[in-house]
Design a protein around this motif. Structure first.
Motif, PDB file in Angstrom:
ATOM      1  N   GLU A 285       1.110  -1.247   0.298  1.00 44.83           N
ATOM      2  CA  GLU A 285      -0.403  -0.314  -0.103  1.00 44.83           C
ATOM      3  C   GLU A 285       0.568   1.581  -0.315  1.00 44.83           C
ATOM      4  O   GLU A 285       0.415   2.211  -0.749  1.00 44.83           O
ATOM      5  CB  GLU A 285      -0.909  -0.283   1.507  1.00 44.83           C
ATOM      6  CG  GLU A 285      -2.402  -0.859   1.163  1.00 44.83           C
ATOM      7  CD  GLU A 285      -3.180  -0.631  -0.390  1.00 44.83           C
ATOM      8  OE1 GLU A 285      -3.257   1.063  -0.088  1.00 44.83           O
ATOM      9  OE2 GLU A 285      -3.159  -1.889  -0.927  1.00 44.83           O
ATOM     10  N   ALA A 286       2.269   1.535   0.902  1.00 43.69           N
ATOM     11  CA  ALA A 286       2.649   2.593   0.791  1.00 43.69           C
ATOM     12  C   ALA A 286       3.447   2.356  -0.698  1.00 43.69           C
ATOM     13  O   ALA A 286       3.383   3.421  -1.345  1.00 43.69           O
ATOM     14  CB  ALA A 286       3.875   2.471   1.886  1.00 43.69           C
ATOM     15  N   ALA A 287       3.745   1.569  -1.475  1.00 41.80           N
ATOM     16  CA  ALA A 287       4.478   1.925  -2.773  1.00 41.80           C
ATOM     17  C   ALA A 287       3.045   2.187  -3.927  1.00 41.80           C
ATOM     18  O   ALA A 287       3.394   2.934  -4.149  1.00 41.80           O
ATOM     19  CB  ALA A 287       4.797   1.233  -3.431  1.00 41.80           C
ATOM     20  N   LYS A 288       1.642   2.121  -3.240  1.00 40.89           N
ATOM     21  CA  LYS A 288       1.193   2.788  -4.224  1.00 40.89           C
ATOM     22  C   LYS A 288       0.540   4.282  -4.332  1.00 40.89           C
ATOM     23  O   LYS A 288       0.755   4.689  -5.270  1.00 40.89           O
ATOM     24  CB  LYS A 288      -0.453   1.677  -3.948  1.00 40.89           C
ATOM     25  CG  LYS A 288      -0.204  -0.117  -4.572  1.00 40.89           C
ATOM     26  CD  LYS A 288      -1.470  -0.944  -3.826  1.00 40.89           C
ATOM     27  CE  LYS A 288      -0.809  -2.014  -4.892  1.00 40.89           C
ATOM     28  NZ  LYS A 288      -2.600  -2.815  -4.329  1.00 40.89           N
ATOM     29  N   ARG A 289       0.969   4.358  -2.671  1.00 43.36           N
ATOM     30  CA  ARG A 289       0.269   5.506  -2.118  1.00 43.36           C
ATOM     31  C   ARG A 289       1.767   6.683  -2.974  1.00 43.36           C
ATOM     32  O   ARG A 289       1.357   8.031  -3.190  1.00 43.36           O
ATOM     33  CB  ARG A 289       0.167   5.686  -1.257  1.00 43.36           C
ATOM     34  CG  ARG A 289      -0.987   5.347  -0.416  1.00 43.36           C
ATOM     35  CD  ARG A 289      -0.724   5.567   1.181  1.00 43.36           C
ATOM     36  NE  ARG A 289      -0.430   4.914   2.104  1.00 43.36           N
ATOM     37  CZ  ARG A 289      -0.361   4.253   2.464  1.00 43.36           C
ATOM     38  NH1 ARG A 289      -1.667   3.072   2.464  1.00 43.36           N
ATOM     39  NH2 ARG A 289       1.354   3.665   3.467  1.00 43.36           N
ATOM     40  N   TYR A 290       2.559   6.219  -3.056  1.00 45.80           N
ATOM     41  CA  TYR A 290       3.878   7.573  -3.082  1.00 45.80           C
ATOM     42  C   TYR A 290       4.094   7.079  -4.509  1.00 45.80           C
ATOM     43  O   TYR A 290       4.307   8.131  -5.017  1.00 45.80           O
ATOM     44  CB  TYR A 290       5.135   6.002  -3.058  1.00 45.80           C
ATOM     45  CG  TYR A 290       6.317   6.747  -4.099  1.00 45.80           C
ATOM     46  CD1 TYR A 290       7.127   7.553  -3.646  1.00 45.80           C
ATOM     47  CD2 TYR A 290       7.013   5.973  -4.928  1.00 45.80           C
ATOM     48  CE1 TYR A 290       7.859   8.677  -3.975  1.00 45.80           C
ATOM     49  CE2 TYR A 290       7.972   6.760  -5.638  1.00 45.80           C
ATOM     50  CZ  TYR A 290       8.244   8.159  -5.019  1.00 45.80           C
ATOM     51  OH  TYR A 290       9.517   8.755  -5.821  1.00 45.80           O
ATOM     52  N   ILE A 291       3.867   5.723  -5.536  1.00 46.56           N
ATOM     53  CA  ILE A 291       3.198   6.053  -7.249  1.00 46.56           C
ATOM     54  C   ILE A 291       1.867   6.857  -7.266  1.00 46.56           C
ATOM     55  O   ILE A 291       2.362   7.868  -8.382  1.00 46.56           O
ATOM     56  CB  ILE A 291       3.201   4.583  -7.747  1.00 46.56           C
ATOM     57  CG1 ILE A 291       4.138   3.593  -7.720  1.00 46.56           C
ATOM     58  CG2 ILE A 291       2.125   4.478  -9.104  1.00 46.56           C
ATOM     59  CD1 ILE A 291       4.306   2.303  -7.768  1.00 46.56           C
ATOM     60  N   GLU A 292       1.197   6.999  -6.608  1.00 44.11           N
ATOM     61  CA  GLU A 292       0.121   7.849  -6.843  1.00 44.11           C
ATOM     62  C   GLU A 292       0.011   9.341  -6.328  1.00 44.11           C
ATOM     63  O   GLU A 292       0.012  10.166  -7.178  1.00 44.11           O
ATOM     64  CB  GLU A 292      -1.655   7.511  -5.953  1.00 44.11           C
ATOM     65  CG  GLU A 292      -2.530   8.431  -6.599  1.00 44.11           C
ATOM     66  CD  GLU A 292      -3.018   7.984  -7.544  1.00 44.11           C
ATOM     67  OE1 GLU A 292      -3.252   9.646  -8.095  1.00 44.11           O
ATOM     68  OE2 GLU A 292      -2.507   7.251  -8.613  1.00 44.11           O
ATOM     69  N   ALA A 293       0.804   9.476  -5.553  1.00 42.43           N
ATOM     70  CA  ALA A 293       1.410  10.713  -4.738  1.00 42.43           C
ATOM     71  C   ALA A 293       2.872  11.190  -6.115  1.00 42.43           C
ATOM     72  O   ALA A 293       2.123  12.717  -6.508  1.00 42.43           O
ATOM     73  CB  ALA A 293       2.485  10.965  -3.921  1.00 42.43           C
ATOM     74  N   GLY A 294       3.250  11.011  -6.813  1.00 43.89           N
ATOM     75  CA  GLY A 294       3.854  10.817  -7.859  1.00 43.89           C
ATOM     76  C   GLY A 294       3.480  11.553  -9.043  1.00 43.89           C
ATOM     77  O   GLY A 294       3.841  12.209  -9.789  1.00 43.89           O
ATOM     78  N   ARG A 295       2.232  10.673  -9.804  1.00 44.15           N
ATOM     79  CA  ARG A 295       1.375  10.713 -10.977  1.00 44.15           C
ATOM     80  C   ARG A 295       0.276  12.594  -9.877  1.00 44.15           C
ATOM     81  O   ARG A 295       1.199  12.986 -11.672  1.00 44.15           O
ATOM     82  CB  ARG A 295       0.458  10.021 -11.140  1.00 44.15           C
ATOM     83  CG  ARG A 295       0.916   8.541 -10.707  1.00 44.15           C
ATOM     84  CD  ARG A 295      -0.101   7.907 -12.196  1.00 44.15           C
ATOM     85  NE  ARG A 295       0.294   6.533 -12.077  1.00 44.15           N
ATOM     86  CZ  ARG A 295      -0.056   5.268 -11.732  1.00 44.15           C
ATOM     87  NH1 ARG A 295      -1.250   5.501 -11.046  1.00 44.15           N
ATOM     88  NH2 ARG A 295       0.580   3.916 -12.238  1.00 44.15           N
TER      89      ARG A 295
END
Length: 56
Positions: A6-16
């Motif tokens: 979940e942390a990786a998914k949140r990081y990817i979305e924040a980057g987008r």
């Protein structure tokens, strides 16, 4: 995205989101405060991801 935390998914979305705000630079839709918030959120998500990865 299968297998990502979940942390990786949140990081990817924040980057987008941060990238989308950055692409608005020079246009009437650009809001420097929104861009700064997005970049700060991305940084926090990166820290969260790093903590999670260090714990494993």
């Amino acid at each position: 995205m299968t297998g990502q935390s979940e942390a990786a998914k949140r990081y990817i979305e924040a980057g987008r989101v941060a990238a989308a705000e950055a692409r608005k630079t020079g246009t009437p839709e650009y809001d420097p405060r929104a861009h700064e918030r997005a970049v700060e959120h991305e940084r926090k998500m990166a820290e969260e991801l790093a903590k999670e990865q260090a714990a494993t």
